[in-house]
Design a protein around this motif. Structure first.
Motif, PDB file in Angstrom:
ATOM      1  N   VAL A  22       0.867  -1.174   0.000  1.00  0.00           N
ATOM      2  CA  VAL A  22       0.000   0.000   0.000  1.00  0.00           C
ATOM      3  C   VAL A  22       0.905   1.226   0.000  1.00  0.00           C
ATOM      4  N   TYR A  23       0.918   1.973  -1.080  1.00  0.00           N
ATOM      5  CA  TYR A  23       1.814   3.110  -1.222  1.00  0.00           C
ATOM      6  C   TYR A  23       1.229   4.316  -0.502  1.00  0.00           C
ATOM      7  N   ASN A  24       2.061   5.000   0.208  1.00  0.00           N
ATOM      8  CA  ASN A  24       1.580   6.114   0.999  1.00  0.00           C
ATOM      9  C   ASN A  24       2.742   7.034   1.333  1.00  0.00           C
ATOM     10  N   SER A  25       2.436   8.237   1.753  1.00  0.00           N
ATOM     11  CA  SER A  25       3.447   9.188   2.207  1.00  0.00           C
ATOM     12  C   SER A  25       3.462   9.174   3.722  1.00  0.00           C
ATOM     13  N   ILE A  38       0.502  -0.571  13.414  1.00  0.00           N
ATOM     14  CA  ILE A  38      -0.289  -1.008  12.261  1.00  0.00           C
ATOM     15  C   ILE A  38      -0.589  -2.501  12.362  1.00  0.00           C
ATOM     16  N   ASN A  39       0.413  -3.300  12.738  1.00  0.00           N
ATOM     17  CA  ASN A  39       0.216  -4.738  12.898  1.00  0.00           C
ATOM     18  C   ASN A  39      -0.906  -5.011  13.897  1.00  0.00           C
ATOM     19  N   ARG A  40      -0.864  -4.322  15.041  1.00  0.00           N
ATOM     20  CA  ARG A  40      -1.880  -4.540  16.073  1.00  0.00           C
ATOM     21  C   ARG A  40      -3.255  -4.045  15.609  1.00  0.00           C
ATOM     22  N   ARG A  41      -3.268  -2.970  14.851  1.00  0.00           N
ATOM     23  CA  ARG A  41      -4.523  -2.439  14.336  1.00  0.00           C
ATOM     24  C   ARG A  41      -5.207  -3.444  13.408  1.00  0.00           C
ATOM     25  N   ILE A  42      -4.429  -4.063  12.531  1.00  0.00           N
ATOM     26  CA  ILE A  42      -5.004  -5.035  11.604  1.00  0.00           C
ATOM     27  C   ILE A  42      -5.467  -6.280  12.355  1.00  0.00           C
ATOM     28  N   VAL A  43      -4.671  -6.733  13.342  1.00  0.00           N
ATOM     29  CA  VAL A  43      -5.089  -7.876  14.164  1.00  0.00           C
ATOM     30  C   VAL A  43      -6.421  -7.578  14.839  1.00  0.00           C
ATOM     31  N   SER A  44      -6.574  -6.361  15.349  1.00  0.00           N
ATOM     32  CA  SER A  44      -7.809  -5.966  16.022  1.00  0.00           C
ATOM     33  C   SER A  44      -8.997  -6.003  15.069  1.00  0.00           C
ATOM     34  N   LEU A  45      -8.820  -5.493  13.851  1.00  0.00           N
ATOM     35  CA  LEU A  45      -9.912  -5.491  12.877  1.00  0.00           C
ATOM     36  C   LEU A  45     -10.294  -6.911  12.480  1.00  0.00           C
ATOM     37  N   VAL A  46      -9.299  -7.752  12.259  1.00  0.00           N
ATOM     38  CA  VAL A  46      -9.570  -9.139  11.862  1.00  0.00           C
ATOM     39  C   VAL A  46     -10.366  -9.857  12.947  1.00  0.00           C
ATOM     40  N   ILE A  95       4.320   0.678   2.733  1.00  0.00           N
ATOM     41  CA  ILE A  95       4.151  -0.287   3.814  1.00  0.00           C
ATOM     42  C   ILE A  95       3.843  -1.636   3.188  1.00  0.00           C
ATOM     43  N   GLU A  96       4.518  -2.654   3.658  1.00  0.00           N
ATOM     44  CA  GLU A  96       4.262  -4.017   3.187  1.00  0.00           C
ATOM     45  C   GLU A  96       3.695  -4.821   4.344  1.00  0.00           C
ATOM     46  N   MET A 127      -7.454  -3.210   4.767  1.00  0.00           N
ATOM     47  CA  MET A 127      -6.340  -2.318   4.433  1.00  0.00           C
ATOM     48  C   MET A 127      -6.732  -0.848   4.579  1.00  0.00           C
ATOM     49  N   GLU A 128      -7.945  -0.523   4.185  1.00  0.00           N
ATOM     50  CA  GLU A 128      -8.404   0.863   4.294  1.00  0.00           C
ATOM     51  C   GLU A 128      -8.514   1.281   5.754  1.00  0.00           C
ATOM     52  N   ARG A 129      -9.177   0.456   6.566  1.00  0.00           N
ATOM     53  CA  ARG A 129      -9.377   0.810   7.967  1.00  0.00           C
ATOM     54  C   ARG A 129      -8.089   0.668   8.769  1.00  0.00           C
ATOM     55  N   GLY A 130      -7.213  -0.220   8.333  1.00  0.00           N
ATOM     56  CA  GLY A 130      -6.002  -0.464   9.092  1.00  0.00           C
ATOM     57  C   GLY A 130      -4.848   0.458   8.761  1.00  0.00           C
ATOM     58  N   LEU A 131      -4.843   1.026   7.539  1.00  0.00           N
ATOM     59  CA  LEU A 131      -3.672   1.781   7.105  1.00  0.00           C
ATOM     60  C   LEU A 131      -3.917   3.269   6.876  1.00  0.00           C
ATOM     61  N   LEU A 132      -5.067   3.634   6.345  1.00  0.00           N
ATOM     62  CA  LEU A 132      -5.276   5.033   5.992  1.00  0.00           C
ATOM     63  C   LEU A 132      -5.384   5.901   7.242  1.00  0.00           C
ATOM     64  N   TRP A 133      -4.693   7.016   7.205  1.00  0.00           N
ATOM     65  CA  TRP A 133      -4.602   7.888   8.381  1.00  0.00           C
ATOM     66  C   TRP A 133      -5.971   8.395   8.832  1.00  0.00           C
ATOM     67  N   GLU A 134      -6.854   8.608   7.900  1.00  0.00           N
ATOM     68  CA  GLU A 134      -8.177   9.160   8.240  1.00  0.00           C
ATOM     69  C   GLU A 134      -8.986   8.212   9.126  1.00  0.00           C
ATOM     70  N   HIS A 135      -8.594   6.927   9.171  1.00  0.00           N
ATOM     71  CA  HIS A 135      -9.317   5.966  10.003  1.00  0.00           C
ATOM     72  C   HIS A 135      -8.588   5.646  11.313  1.00  0.00           C
ATOM     73  N   GLN A 136      -7.497   6.357  11.592  1.00  0.00           N
ATOM     74  CA  GLN A 136      -6.734   6.081  12.810  1.00  0.00           C
ATOM     75  C   GLN A 136      -7.096   7.074  13.913  1.00  0.00           C
ATOM     76  N   ASP A 137      -6.937   6.629  15.149  1.00  0.00           N
ATOM     77  CA  ASP A 137      -7.033   7.504  16.312  1.00  0.00           C
ATOM     78  C   ASP A 137      -5.677   8.184  16.449  1.00  0.00           C
ATOM     79  N   GLU A 138      -5.606   9.449  16.028  1.00  0.00           N
ATOM     80  CA  GLU A 138      -4.316  10.128  15.926  1.00  0.00           C
ATOM     81  C   GLU A 138      -3.568  10.153  17.253  1.00  0.00           C
ATOM     82  N   GLU A 139      -4.264  10.461  18.331  1.00  0.00           N
ATOM     83  CA  GLU A 139      -3.594  10.529  19.631  1.00  0.00           C
ATOM     84  C   GLU A 139      -3.079   9.158  20.050  1.00  0.00           C
ATOM     85  N   ARG A 140      -3.825   8.120  19.707  1.00  0.00           N
ATOM     86  CA  ARG A 140      -3.386   6.770  20.056  1.00  0.00           C
ATOM     87  C   ARG A 140      -2.109   6.394  19.304  1.00  0.00           C
TER      88      ARG A 140
END
Length: 551
Positions: A22-25, A38-46, A95-96, A127-140
Motif C-alpha cells: 500500500v503506497y503512501n506518504s 499497524i500490525n496490532r490495528r489489523i489484528v484488532s480489525l480481523v 508499507i508491506e 487495508m483501508e481501515r487499518g492503514l489510511l490515516w483518516e481511520h486512525q485515532d491520531e492521539e493513540r
C-alpha cells in the motif's frame, strides 16, 4: 495496491496472499513503533470482524478455510517481518503487510463466492481501515510512538548515570497470570522507589502538549545487587520485570518505565543441556580423574555445570549483566556454607558468590540476584533491595552490618578467570530445515533413511532461555541456524557482529528470501547464539583458531 498470490499444492486447495503493498506518504517517525501499531490495528480489525475464524464441519466434503491470519504481537514492541516500511527504486516509501489467507472451499472445490467476498470486499476494507490515516485515532498513534521513544531514551541514559536498570515510579509490575502477560488489574501495589535510590531522568522527548518528559524512579547502580525479602513479597516479580526490561512495551502494559541494559542476560540451571568445548574453569576445576574443564563437553550437564556453561557462554557472546533467581539455580553453584566447607575437602566447584566481585571488577559485568536463603551474597553486594509487601526498600546499610558479623566460609576470589573464545561450525541441516515450536523448542527433521525411526526428529530444548517473548524470535533463530550452517568458519564474537549486520541491513529477512514470510521477530544475538550452543552436533575449534579467523 499490489497483491502477490502464492499458490500451494493444488490438491490442498490452499492459497496464501503473502504480500500486499500500500503506497503512501509517511512522516518521519519511529518506524518500528509505527509498524507495531499497524500490525496490532489489523489484528484488532480481523478479530472484530471474525475473519480469523475458519469454516469447519469436521467433514472432508464440508466447508473449510476462509480465515485471514496475520502475526499476533504480544506486549513487546519488536521489529517484525509482518509489517515493514521500505522504499521503491524511486525512493517512494511503502508499507508491506505480510499475512496468509486460506481460501474457502467445499471439499476439493473452491467456494468462489465466499473467496470473492473475502478478497474483494473484506481485504480492501481491512487495508483501508487499518492503514489510511483518516481511520486512525491520531492521539493513540502518537502515544504508541512516544511510549517507545521514552523507553529508548531511558535505556540510553543508563550508562552515563552508572545504572544497570531503572524502574519508574507508578509502574505496575505483576502480570495478570502466568499465562497472561498483561498487567494485573485488581489489588495492585504500584511501584514506588526508595527515596535514597530515586533518580530523575530527562528523556529529551516532548509530551502531547510540547512539554519535556522527565521520569522519576529507582535507579539500580552497576555492581552486585541483591534482592531479598520474605516469600510472596514480590522479589521474583521485580526480577521478572527487570529481565524483560531489554524490550520496549506497548502503552498500558504497566512496565513502560522499566528498562535495563540491552545485554542483560537471565541465567538459570539447565539439567541435561548439551555443552560443547566451553571453558568453565572459573567455576569448576580439578575434576576426579584429572578431566580438564578448560574445554568442557557433555551431553547431560548437571545443574552446576550447566550454570557455569550458561554464564561463560553469555559472557563470550557479550552479556554485560547477569540476572539470577535463587529458586531456579543450583544451590551448590551459588554458595557453600561453613559446615560443608569444613566437611568436604575436595570440592571442585568454586561458588558464584566467590566470583561475582571479581567478575565486576575485571570484566565490568554486573549481577542482579534474588535470594531468600543464600545470605552469603550480602557480603559482596554493593546494593541490597528488600521487598516487603511488594514495596522496595534500601537495606544496604543493615545488610553490610550483618555481613560484617558473619564472614563467608568460601573466600572471595581475587581473579575471575578466562572467558571462552571459540570458533563454531554447525553440521549440515539437510534438505529439511529446522522449525520452531513456540518459544520452547527447535525441531530438527532428520533424514529417516539414515537414522533410526525413533531418532528421526531431534529437539533442542530452549525453555531455559527465558527472555524469548514471541515465537517469531525463535523463527528468526531457525533462519540464523541455516545462515551459520552455510557460512564460513567464524568465532562466536564474529557471528554476533555478522548477525547484527544482517538484521540491520536486511531486516528480519536475514537469509535474503525473495518472498519472506511474515512470522519473524527480532531477537538478540545473545539468544540466537545461545540456541546454537545447545544444538547437539555443534563443532567447536579453539581460541587460537578464533583469533586467526577473526583477525
Amino acid at each position: 495496491m499490489y497483491i502477490a498470490i502464492k499458490h500451494g499444492k493444488p490438491a490442498l486447495l490452499l492459497s496464501s496472499i503473502d504480500r500486499i503493498f500500500v503506497y503512501n506518504s509517511l512522516a518521519s517517525v519511529s518506524v518500528i513503533a509505527f509498524c507495531d501499531y499497524i500490525n496490532r490495528r489489523i489484528v484488532s480489525l480481523v478479530r472484530q470482524w471474525r475473519l480469523d475464524v475458519a469454516d469447519s464441519t469436521g467433514n472432508y466434503h464440508g466447508p473449510k478455510g476462509g480465515d485471514f491470519n496475520i502475526y499476533k504481537p504480544r506486549q513487546q514492541i519488536l521489529e517484525r517481518s509482518s509489517c515493514v516500511i521500505t522504499s521503491l527504486p524511486d525512493n517512494d516509501p511503502f508499507i508491506e503487510i505480510r499475512f496468509t489467507v486460506t481460501l474457502p472451499a467445499h471439499g476439493r472445490s473452491i467456494n468462489g463466492r465466499k473467496a470473492q467476498e473475502l478478497l474483494v470486499t473484506h481485504l480492501p476494507n481491512i487495508m483501508e481501515r487499518g492503514l489510511l490515516w483518516e481511520h486512525q485515532d491520531e492521539e493513540r498513534v502518537w502515544t504508541h510512538l512516544r511510549t517507545m521513544e521514552v523507553q529508548e531514551s531511558l535505556r540510553n541514559n543508563l550508562a552515563k548515570l552508572g545504572l544497570v536498570a531503572f524502574v519508574g515510579n507508578k509502574s505496575i509490575l505483576p502480570r495478570a497470570s502466568g499465562a497472561d502477560p498483561r498487567p494485573m488489574k485488581e489489588s495492585v501495589v504500584v511501584f514506588q522507589s526508595p527515596s535514597n535510590l530515586e533518580v530523575t531522568i530527562a528523556t529529551g522527548i516532548q509530551d502531547h502538549t510540547g512539554q519535556p518528559i522527565s521520569v522519576t524512579g529507582m535507579g539500580i547502580p552497576r555492581g552486585i545487587t541483591v534482592i531479598a525479602g520474605g516469600g510472596f513479597h514480590g522479589k521474583s516479580t521485580l526480577l521478572e520485570a527487570l529481565q524483560f526490561g531489554i524490550y520496549n512495551v506497548v502503552p498500558g502494559d504497566g512496565r513502560e518505565l522499566v528498562v535495563t541494559e540491552p545485554n542483560v542476560f537471565k541465567v538459570r540451571a539447565e539439567d541435561g543441556r548439551n555443552v560443547v568445548c566451553t571453558d568453565i574453569s572459573p567455576f569448576i576445576s580439578k575434576l576426579p580423574g584429572g578431566k580438564s574443564t578448560t574445554s568442557f563437553t557433555t551431553m547431560d550437564a548437571s545443574g552446576s555445570t550447566s550454570m557455569s556453561a550458561n554464564i561463560q557462554e553469555a559472557l563470550e557472546i557479550g552479556a554485560t549483566a547477569l540476572i539470577i533467581d535463587e529458586d531456579t539455580s543450583a544451590t551448590n553453584f551459588l554458595v557453600r556454607d561453613s559446615k560443608m566447607h569444613e566437611l568436604v575437602r575436595t570440592e571442585p566447584i568454586t561458588p558464584l558468590v566467590s566470583k561475582v566481585d571479581a567478575l565486576y571488577r575485571e570484566r565490568d559485568v554486573s549481577t542482579i540476584i534474588v535470594v531468600g536463603g543464600c545470605g552469603d551474597y550480602l557480603n559482596p553486594a554493593s546494593t541490597v533491595l528488600g521487598m516487603e509487601s511488594y514495596s522496595p526498600q534500601d537495606w544496604t546499610t543493615r545488610a553490610h552490618e550483618i555481613a560484617a558479623k558473619y564472614p563467608n566460609a568460601a573466600p572471595s576470589s581475587p581473579i575471575y578467570g578466562p572467558i571462552p573464545n571459540r570458533v563454531i561450525t554447525l553440521p549440515g541441516l539437510g534438505d529439511k530445515p529446522p522449525t520452531a515450536r513456540g518459544i520452547d523448542k527447535v525441531l530438527f527433521k532428520l533424514d529417516r533413511t539414515k537414522v533410526n525411526t525413533e531418532d528421526a526428529n531431534a529437539e533442542v530444548d530452549i525453555t531455559a532461555l527465558e527472555q524469548f517473548v514471541e515465537e517469531g524470535q525463535t523463527n528468526l533463530c531457525v533462519d540464523a541456524l541455516r545462515v551459520i550452517s552455510g557460512g564460513s568458519l567464524k568465532s562466536v564474537r564474529s557471528w554476533v557482529d555478522e548477525l547484527e549486520k544482517l538484521m540491520d541491513q536486511k531486516g528480519m529477512n536475514i537469509r535474503g528470501d525473495q518472498k519472506p514470510f511474515g512470522n519473524i521477530a527480532r531477537a538478540r544475538p545473545l539468544e540466537i547464539l545461545a540456541v546454537v550452543n545447545r544444538v547437539r552436533g555443534l563443532r567447536v575449534g579453539d581460541s587460537f583458531q578464533a583469533a586467526q579467523v577473526s583477525g
